[in-house]
Design an enzyme around this catalytic site. Structure first.
Site, PDB file in Angstrom:
ATOM      1  N   ASP A   1       0.848  -1.189   0.000  1.00 31.41           N
ATOM      2  CA  ASP A   1       0.000   0.000   0.000  1.00 31.41           C
ATOM      3  C   ASP A   1       0.890   1.248   0.000  1.00 31.41           C
ATOM      4  O   ASP A   1       1.997   1.223  -0.542  1.00 31.41           O
ATOM      5  CB  ASP A   1      -0.920  -0.048   1.239  1.00 31.41           C
TER       6      ASP A   1
ATOM      7  N   HIS B   1      -3.688   6.089   3.307  1.00 27.58           N
ATOM      8  CA  HIS B   1      -4.376   4.866   2.873  1.00 27.58           C
ATOM      9  C   HIS B   1      -3.765   3.613   3.498  1.00 27.58           C
ATOM     10  O   HIS B   1      -4.468   2.758   4.041  1.00 27.58           O
ATOM     11  CB  HIS B   1      -4.293   4.806   1.349  1.00 27.58           C
TER      12      HIS B   1
ATOM     13  N   SER C   1     -11.301  -0.600  -0.534  1.00 27.09           N
ATOM     14  CA  SER C   1     -10.006  -0.637   0.159  1.00 27.09           C
ATOM     15  C   SER C   1     -10.174  -0.899   1.637  1.00 27.09           C
ATOM     16  O   SER C   1      -9.297  -1.480   2.268  1.00 27.09           O
ATOM     17  CB  SER C   1      -9.290   0.717   0.045  1.00 27.09           C
TER      18      SER C   1
END
Ligand code: NAG
Ligand code: NAG
Ligand code: NAG
Length: 589
Positions: free
Chosen positions: A156, A226, A547
């Site tokens: 990620d 994220h 996600s």
């Protein structure tokens, strides 16, 4: 399996197919310009990985003419999951490599997206549901000892190592199978890993646009948010007393809260397939038990990379994508992957709107001001193309609530820029912003823009009724109450989020995907202390997207694998798909 019989009916979606999408070689470009290509040589031919890499160098040398040129050109050598490499090549060099014996395929590198959202504004990843709901300790969670001994690899945007979700109090040394490393870099030293966050690597090769690197930490530190959000959802610690300005107050924790975490930073704004492949290759070498990828790809090279992991016993969980509700939008649809759709959870953030005629509507928002909400303000009505930040900026909105009404998704040429309008309303002293919106599953965007300003998305029916009121009354008025969190039976859940990509595969209609669904709407999880999160001073933030759903499943797969270490990725997937019901998913989240 009896043990999981409570998991019954698939909340699981399903459908579809085989992978592969079109890799478009841009043939029109000049032959001299070098780009990153990925060369796939199939299964590796040697146990000794240094021989595998020498083979890559020899092959490149034979085309480029010298060993120096080969070393200068190579970006990554892949040698654990499969044999292959990425290199800076001209198109004619790439074509030449394609003709060499032993070369299966050569494709230009592609960029893939993180699956948070369709909006660049909307970052992050997730976890955390209201733990007041928590029931008896779950059997699987207990049997798996909360995932102790498992290692979850997360590919990620990196990690914010100081988050409490990654503190290592009470952890012993990493499992003996661990062979990874903590790669230092900017604002991230080898000591930033610990017994919880046991590994970190990052990839900043020529396949990454320099502009992205400049705005980021040249290390595994997460500037985007994220990766921190997703890693904490998969395996973050149990952290009590978390909330977003009091909303969703409770305990945040990962699906497998005692698992160890290893991060592989391959995303810098976007993710490069060449780097993602290197992350997968390293993760196989390092000894991870489960791989979690909240990013999207229809790239056949990425699919071959995940196949290398799965054939080595590592289940790979990926997000379905955020291009719903249109059908045939699912990504990551290779049969060996566990592809995750996003659902709502049984929690709402209710805000009551009262009009001057005392008519009330209940909507959702994340308005968390201490006071306000108890007095009426004037409501200003903007229709269709007037819902424009520049136009609204040119009007006097001080002390008033702005209402943008669009009767349907087709009524305006482009979607109004709601985030910009919210910023305008705040800057110019407006009292609030309400607007009609097709997709009501993306509140967090407005929360991040400013939880102290009421920003309330409304369905078309409600906004129509408010528009009728505005047209009838000389000076329309409105009162917006502070948001209150509700959960449990008052809320109908789960349902598949509007944004969640639907199957079947656009290419192979016979393969059913996504495989399973998990919470992915308004998920509270660890925040990187950068940008908007830093200015808001929050440690846990909401985000929505497949996600956020993906790492819920990664955590659960880690628990299952801990109880059944001999189960193959296919057996783990089958067990989840045939026995899961939504309860287990949200209890963990
Ligand atoms: C990163 O490190 C540099 C150099 O030590 C320092 O100036 C900067 O403030 C650090 N940034 C953050 C966000 O910690
Ligand atoms: C949570 O915070 C409250 C108030 O600050 C405190 O009384 C309580 O002990 C905390 N709970 C935990 C588990 O830390
Ligand atoms: C908003 O309007 C003011 C005054 O009319 C102007 O100075 C300002 O630049 C405008 N802001 C934006 C973002 O357009």
């Amino acid at each position: 399996m009896a043990r999981f019989s409570e998991l019954r009916a698939p909340c699981l979606l399903l459908l579809v197919f085989l992978l592969y999408s079109s890799l478009r070689l841009q043939l029109s470009q000049g032959l001299k310009q070098r780009r990153v290509y990925i060369v796939y040589l199939g299964e590796r031919q040697h146990e000794d990985v240094s021989l595998v890499t020498s083979l890559h160098h020899d092959l490149l040398t034979s085309v480029l003419g010298s060993k120096e040129a080969a070393l200068e050109s190579i970006v990554h050598s892949y040698r654990y999951g499969f044999s292959g490499f990425s290199a800076m090549l001209t198109e004619s060099q790439a074509r030449k490599i394609q003709t060499l014996p032993g070369v299966v395929s050569v494709k230009e590198n592609t960029m893939v997206r993180m699956h948070t959202t369709r909006s660049w504004d909307f970052l992050g990843l997730s976890m955390g549901v209201d733990i007041k709901q928590e029931q008896q300790p779950n059997e699987l969670l207990a049997a798996a000892n909360h995932g102790d001994g498992m290692i979850i690899g997360v590919i990620d945007s990196g990690v914010w190592p100081e988050s409490q979700s990654f503190a290592d109090d009470g952890y012993g040394p990493p499992p003996s199978k661990w062979k990874g490393t903590c790669q230092a870099g900017a604002n991230f030293s080898a000591h930033d890993c610990n017994r919880k966050l046991i590994g970190a690597r990052w990839y900043a090769g020529p396949d990454i646009d320099r502009r992205f690197l400049q705005g980021d930490f040249l290390s595994a530190r997460d500037s985007h948010g994220h990766g921190t959000h997703t890693a904490s959802t998969a395996g973050g610690n149990v952290v009590h007393n978390t909330s977003f300005f009091g909303l969703a107050a409770g305990t945040a924790r990962g699906g497998a809260p005692r698992a160890r975490i290893a991060v592989y930073k391959a995303c810098w704004g976007t993710c490069s397939t060449a780097s993602v492949l290197k992350g997968i290759d390293h993760a196989i070498h390092d000894g991870v038990d489960v791989l979690s990828l909240s990013l999207g790809s229809t790239d056949e090279m990425a699919a071959l990379g995940t196949l290398g992991a799965v054939t080595r016993g590592i289940p790979v969980i990926m997000a379905a994508g955020n291009d719903g509700p249109t059908e045939q939008t699912v990504q990551n649809s290779s049969p060996w992957l566990l592809t995750v759709a996003a659902t709502t959870v049984d929690r709402s953030f209710l805000t009551v709107i009262t009009l001057g005629n005392n008519r009330q509507f209940v909507a959702q928002s994340m308005y968390v001001a201490d006071k306000g909400g108890d007095e009426f303000s004037q409501l200003l009505y903007y229709f269709n193309d007037r819902c424009d930040p520049d136009y609204i900026n040119s009007t006097d909105i001080h002390g008033k609530v702005v209402f943008c009404y669009t009767p349907g998704p087709g009524s305006v040429s482009a979607p109004p820029k709601y985030a910009d309008i919210a910023a305008t309303v705040r800057r110019n002293g407006g009292k609030g912003f309400i607007f009609s919106q097709n997709n009501l599953d993306s509140l967090d965007l407005y929360a991040i823009k400013g939880p102290a300003l009421p920003c309330v998305p409304l369905d078309f029916k409600t906004s129509y009724q408010i528009a009728v009121y505005c047209n009838r009354i000389g000076i329309p008025k409105i009162k917006i109450s502070t948001t209150r969190t509700t959960s449990g039976s008052e809320v109908v859940a789960p349902r598949i989020a509007a944004f969640s990509s639907r199957g079947p595969s656009p290419i192979y209609h016979g393969v059913l995907k996504p495989d399973i669904a998990a919470p992915g709407v308004y998920i509270l999880a660890a925040a990187a202390q950068t940008g908007a999160y830093k200015s808001l001073g929050v440690s846990y933030v909401f985000d929505s997207g497949t996600s956020m759903a993906c790492p819920h499943i990664s955590g659960i797969v880690a628990l299952l694998k801990s109880v059944h270490p001999d189960w193959s990725p296919a057996a783990l997937k089958s067990a989840l798909m045939t026995t899961g019901n939504y309860l287990i998913l949200y209890i963990y989240s």
